[in-house]
Scaffold this active site. Structure first.
Site, PDB file in Angstrom:
ATOM      1  N   THR A 127       0.826  -1.198   0.000  1.00  0.00           N
ATOM      2  CA  THR A 127       0.000   0.000   0.000  1.00  0.00           C
ATOM      3  C   THR A 127       0.866   1.256   0.000  1.00  0.00           C
ATOM      4  OG1 THR A 127      -1.560   1.290   1.354  1.00  0.00           O
ATOM      5  CG2 THR A 127      -0.106  -0.213   2.520  1.00  0.00           C
ATOM      6  N   ASP A 128       0.309   2.344  -0.548  1.00  0.00           N
ATOM      7  CA  ASP A 128       1.024   3.618  -0.501  1.00  0.00           C
ATOM      8  C   ASP A 128       1.124   4.175   0.913  1.00  0.00           C
ATOM      9  OD1 ASP A 128      -1.622   4.434  -0.130  1.00  0.00           O
ATOM     10  OD2 ASP A 128      -1.674   5.755  -1.885  1.00  0.00           O
ATOM     11  N   LYS A 155       2.471  -3.142   7.369  1.00  0.00           N
ATOM     12  CA  LYS A 155       2.700  -3.375   5.945  1.00  0.00           C
ATOM     13  C   LYS A 155       4.130  -3.011   5.557  1.00  0.00           C
ATOM     14  CE  LYS A 155       0.310  -4.608   3.152  1.00  0.00           C
ATOM     15  NZ  LYS A 155       0.071  -6.001   2.646  1.00  0.00           N
TER      16      LYS A 155
END
Length: 327
Positions: A127-128, A155
């Site tokens: 994910t960004d 993450k």
């Protein structure tokens, strides 16, 4: 190609599985897919009903933290596409433990199993949010990881574990970092499905802070097309950002959803901002565009209208999920 898809009963994973089995992802038309999913609260087999009879599909209920389950299920597969994760920021703020266990330890268990069984490619879906928050401009893949929520930190930890297995053990890994996804079969705790379903039921929507937090929106079908490109053509050890190119504030998004559902300003309930709430995300997609030919295809206005219509027509899918959740 035989794919082992973790988290394939969730939102993005199930869209990837359905698109692949329906011949909508070039190069994967003949792929067979094993979905490996723990079926926690946000994973449901109803996401896979349309492909359950496909001879190229199989399902195994299992947890990526369970090494013995992976040992039994993984042999014979060519590649892993790793979606499985705890992903809701609000839940991570209240209880970070399961995020560390699933996203970091679970990914390490899966990497170890991939190494043991000679998996030819490991695609890690990230994910960004691992980049933190950016006031202006865009993140490239070379930006440092500065996560601000426990979810994003978990993450980032999984991303680094993937990098370590590539550098230490020579595992053929590729990581993708996506912007905010929207689409069908999205569990109704995330902002678009939560707001749409609330508004359809005549309930107010909770808008954090001043509504000025900005996100880049990516249709899940475009995301899946990007993942398919990375799976087949991405350079080993690399990271690829995948974005949609539509940046909106949460207030702007809310206005669009009010209009789409025929509701007015009275349905907006401003609430205290989330702890550690990132102000803005925006990724540079130049790398995946130049190297792999990626470009988003779904116009946001058309995509959002189709999503609202899907939730209008599929109460039987989302009402039971919403009733049992702790949103």
């Amino acid at each position: 190609m035989k794919l082992f898809v973790t988290g394939g009963a969730g939102f993005i994973g199930s869209n990837f599985v359905r698109m692949a089995l329906n011949g909508e992802l070039p190069g994967l038309e003949d792929a067979s897919i094993t979905v490996f999913d723990a079926l926690t609260y946000s994973g449901t087999l109803t996401n896979l009903t349309s492909v359950e009879d496909n001879p190229r599909f199989s399902f195994i209920q299992g947890d990526i933290r369970d090494g013995k389950a992976l040992e039994a299920a993984l042999p014979g597969h060519d590649a892993i596409v790793h979606f499985a994760a705890e992903s809701h920021v609000d839940r991570s703020v209240s209880d970070a433990g399961i995020f560390v266990e699933t996203n970091v330890l679970g990914t390490q268990k899966l990497l170890e199993a991939a190494k043991a069984h000679g998996i030819s490619r490991f695609v890690h879906i990230s994910t960004d949010e691992v980049y933190g928050s950016i006031d202006e401009g865009e993140w490239s893949e070379e930006e440092p990881l500065l996560p601000n929520s426990p979810y994003a930190a978990s993450k980032a930890g999984s991303d680094l574990m993937v990098r370590a297995y590539h550098r230490t053990h020579g595992l053929d890994t590729v990581t993708t970092r996506c912007s905010n996804n929207y689409g069908t079969h999205h569990f109704p705790e995330k902002v678009i499905p939560l707001f749409v379903t609330n508004l359809l039921d005549g309930l107010p929507v909770p808008l954090y802070g001043d509504g000025g937090n900005q996100r880049d929106w990516l249709h899940v079908a475009d995301h899946c097309r990007g993942i398919a490109l990375v799976l087949q053509k991405g350079r080993s050890g690399e990271i690829y950002n995948i974005g949609g190119g539509t940046e909106l504030s949460n207030r702007e998004l809310t206005d669009l959803l009010l209009h789409a559902t025929g509701r007015d300003e009275s349905f907006v309930n401003y609430v205290d901002d989330r702890l550690g709430h990132d102000r803005r995300y925006c990724v540079d997609i130049g790398k995946i565009s130049t190297e792999l030919g990626y470009a988003p295809q779904v116009n946001f206005q058309d995509g959002l209208a189709a999503v609202v219509q899907w939730y209008q027509e599929n109460r039987a899918w989302w009402e039971p999920l919403k009733a049992r959740s702790t949103i």
